[in-house]
Design an enzyme around this catalytic site. Structure first.
Site, PDB file in Angstrom:
ATOM      1  N   GLU A  47       0.908  -1.353   0.096  1.00 17.00           N
ATOM      2  CA  GLU A  47       0.172  -0.099  -0.046  1.00 17.00           C
ATOM      3  C   GLU A  47       0.919   1.100  -0.029  1.00 17.00           C
ATOM      4  O   GLU A  47       0.441   2.263  -0.746  1.00 17.00           O
ATOM      5  CB  GLU A  47      -1.096   0.028   1.169  1.00 17.00           C
ATOM      6  CG  GLU A  47      -1.953  -1.258   1.193  1.00 17.00           C
ATOM      7  CD  GLU A  47      -2.843  -1.212   0.117  1.00 17.00           C
ATOM      8  OE1 GLU A  47      -3.012  -0.198  -0.737  1.00 17.00           O
ATOM      9  OE2 GLU A  47      -3.521  -2.286  -0.006  1.00 17.00           O
ATOM     10  N   ASP A 198      -4.241  -9.433  -9.728  1.00 19.89           N
ATOM     11  CA  ASP A 198      -4.378  -8.253 -10.641  1.00 19.89           C
ATOM     12  C   ASP A 198      -3.304  -7.444 -11.336  1.00 19.89           C
ATOM     13  O   ASP A 198      -2.569  -7.671 -12.296  1.00 19.89           O
ATOM     14  CB  ASP A 198      -5.562  -7.431 -10.138  1.00 19.89           C
ATOM     15  CG  ASP A 198      -5.354  -7.031  -8.573  1.00 19.89           C
ATOM     16  OD1 ASP A 198      -4.295  -7.318  -8.232  1.00 19.89           O
ATOM     17  OD2 ASP A 198      -6.189  -6.384  -8.144  1.00 19.89           O
ATOM     18  N   GLU A 332     -12.049   0.643 -10.871  1.00 22.32           N
ATOM     19  CA  GLU A 332     -11.735  -0.179 -11.961  1.00 22.32           C
ATOM     20  C   GLU A 332     -12.408  -0.335 -13.101  1.00 22.32           C
ATOM     21  O   GLU A 332     -12.101  -0.336 -14.366  1.00 22.32           O
ATOM     22  CB  GLU A 332     -11.624  -1.889 -11.564  1.00 22.32           C
ATOM     23  CG  GLU A 332     -10.401  -2.165 -10.684  1.00 22.32           C
ATOM     24  CD  GLU A 332     -10.713  -1.764  -9.121  1.00 22.32           C
ATOM     25  OE1 GLU A 332     -11.973  -1.620  -8.611  1.00 22.32           O
ATOM     26  OE2 GLU A 332      -9.751  -1.676  -8.214  1.00 22.32           O
ATOM     27  N   THR A 418      -0.558   1.259 -10.413  1.00 19.36           N
ATOM     28  CA  THR A 418      -2.092   0.639 -10.212  1.00 19.36           C
ATOM     29  C   THR A 418      -2.934   1.612  -9.423  1.00 19.36           C
ATOM     30  O   THR A 418      -4.104   1.339  -9.021  1.00 19.36           O
ATOM     31  CB  THR A 418      -1.786  -0.669  -9.577  1.00 19.36           C
ATOM     32  OG1 THR A 418      -2.884  -1.422  -9.498  1.00 19.36           O
ATOM     33  CG2 THR A 418      -1.223  -0.708  -8.221  1.00 19.36           C
TER      34      THR A 418
HETATM   35  C1  DMJ Z   1      -6.461   0.083  -5.569  1.00 19.18           C
HETATM   36  O1  DMJ Z   1      -5.807   0.441  -4.226  1.00 19.18           O
HETATM   37  C2  DMJ Z   1      -5.409  -0.283  -6.582  1.00 19.18           C
HETATM   38  O2  DMJ Z   1      -5.899  -0.020  -7.758  1.00 19.18           O
HETATM   39  C3  DMJ Z   1      -4.822  -1.847  -6.159  1.00 19.18           C
HETATM   40  O3  DMJ Z   1      -4.332  -2.215  -7.132  1.00 19.18           O
HETATM   41  C4  DMJ Z   1      -6.351  -2.570  -6.056  1.00 19.18           C
HETATM   42  N1  DMJ Z   1      -7.439  -2.066  -5.896  1.00 19.18           N
HETATM   43  C5  DMJ Z   1      -7.434  -0.874  -5.094  1.00 19.18           C
HETATM   44  C6  DMJ Z   1      -8.456  -0.167  -5.517  1.00 19.18           C
HETATM   45  O4  DMJ Z   1      -9.804  -0.849  -5.842  1.00 19.18           O
END
Ligand code: DMJ
Length: 432
Positions: A47, A198, A332, A418
């Site tokens: 995170e 993912d 997403e 991400t």
């Molecule tokens: C985000 O913190 C990032 O996109 C992570 O890769 C997974 N999903 C959450 C949001 O849904």
């Protein structure tokens, strides 16, 4: 305990891009004066990397302001002890103490195994940390603060992850979600393009793009992984909806998590740079998956999608379990709308995005901001009283970009980490 200000830092680049000058200055001042990196408590490697380091790096590249770079490097340095495992792969749920720099994992997150989406989601940020710390201007500063030089190690840490992954045998070409940090072998055969897997796939194609297409190893890993996914996990429902199922030791679970809906955008982005019939096939697949995710939204009473939806027992693209009916402001689906819009300019993606804006206003807006809801299948949902930091970092940023001109953070020049933090391709420094 732990690091504070996740929302401030996750939102910095969004404020800047949206030209919310006053709010941006306020957030910047907070980073300068109040963002304390030497706090007690614990923080998660994954995170902190995607939200804090990604947010600080992106804001540095957008503004050229040193404070964001130096905070990113200082924080990056603190993450390095997490790589002290027999294989060099951080344990699942890896934590560190911002104050002492010590690293550990409670084990309950993954029974001591490493998680694919965690150790596979470091490459983009670590490459930038490494390059920035090797930058001669910064190296001069680092002379007075020798610990910063160590961030150069970041590059070797993520390259080692690649090495371990290239050695291990992939069942049917697929990457399971759990790996032993001790032996470097898979721990169990659960494969998913949603949670736990993912962003590993996302970082392969984006590593290649960010390297200006020089990182051919990442491209090959992405192509091979997608081929295995197409062959074993992509399915079409009786009602004609394309989805990506999960795989448990060879048995399919006909479920897609909201998290898996980022894959429409990712596959479209990869297709854009593909050749021959693959390009066409992948673009179609991306559009079909995005359309299925849109269905998961339109089939709910709030027009917002559930945390997971299934294709079973006569039900399609709907949550079948009470525990999966919530929506926590996740990005997403709008992320995929943004990519598909930019790459096809089909007006439906903007229309779909606008439906989400209206639903957010109607069901999630509360006095102090926006809140997640506990059930998307009722028009009187209760709020969870939480505004996740990714709502400002990702959901609102992707919605904004969906309605901007293509040259605002052009996909030719930037890749989004991400958490939707833009990092420049090939280090073209636009403003600094
Ligand atoms: C985000 O913190 C990032 O996109 C992570 O890769 C997974 N999903 C959450 C949001 O849904």
């Amino acid at each position: 305990g732990g690091l504070r200000g996740a929302t401030v830092i996750d939102a910095l680049d969004t404020l800047y891009i949206m030209e919310l000058e006053e709010e941006f200055q306020e957030a910047k001042q907070w980073v300068e004066k109040s963002f304390d990196l030497n706090v007690n408590g614990e923080a998660s490697l994954f995170e902190v990397n995607i939200r804090y380091i990604g947010g600080l790096l992106a804001t540095y590249y957008l503004t050229g302001e040193e404070v964001f770079k130096s905070k990113a490097l200082e924080l990056g340095e603190k993450l390095l002890p997490a790589f002290n495992t027999p294989t060099g792969i951080p344990r699942g749920g890896s934590l560190f103490s911002p104050c002492s720099g010590m690293s550990w994992s409670w084990g309950w997150a993954s029974a001591g195994s490493s998680i694919l989406a965690e150790f596979g989601t470091l490459h983009l940020e670590f490459l930038h940390l490494s390059q920035l710390s090797g930058n001669p201007v910064f190296a001069e500063k680092a002379k007075h603060n020798p610990s910063l030089v160590c961030v150069v190690c970041a590059l070797s840490q993520v390259m080692n992850i690649r090495r371990v992954l290239s050695r291990v045998e992939k069942p049917q070409g697929l990457y399971p979600n759990f790996l032993s940090p001790v032996t470097g072998s898979w721990v169990q055969h659960h494969v998913s393009i949603g949670g736990l897997g993912d962003s590993f796939y996302e970082y392969l194609i984006k590593s290649w793009l960010m390297s200006d297409k020089r990182d051919s190893e990442a491209k090959k890993m992405y192509d091979d992984a997608l081929e295995a996914i197409e062959k074993h996990l992509v399915k079409k429902s009786a009602g004609g909806l394309t989805y990506i199922a999960e795989w448990r030791g060879g048995i399919l679970d006909h479920k897609m998590g909201h998290l898996a809906c980022f894959s429409g955008g990712m596959i479209a982005l990869g297709a854009e740079h593909g050749t021959g019939d693959r390009r066409q096939r992948h673009m179609e697949l991306a559009a079909e998956i995005t359309s299925t995710c849109h269905e998961s939204y339109t089939r709910s009473d709030t027009r917002l999608g559930p945390e997971a939806f299934r294709f079973e027992a006569g039900s399609e693209a709907m949550a079948t379990r009470l525990s999966e009916r919530y929506y926590i402001l996740r990005p997403e689906v709008v992320e995929s709308y943004m990519y598909l819009w930019r790459l096809t300019h089909e007006p439906k993606y903007r229309l779909w995005g606008w439906e989400v804006v209206q639903a957010l206003e109607k069901y999630c807006r509360v006095e102090a901001g926006f809140s997640g809801i506990r059930d998307v299948y009722t028009t009187t949902p209760s709020h969870d009283n939480m505004q996740q930091s990714f709502f400002l970092a990702e959901t609102l940023k992707y919605l904004y970009l969906l309605f901007c001109e293509d040259d605002v953070l052009s996909l030719e020049d930037w890749v989004f980490n991400t958490e939707a933090h833009p990092l420049p391709i090939n280090h073209t420094d636009f403003k600094a």
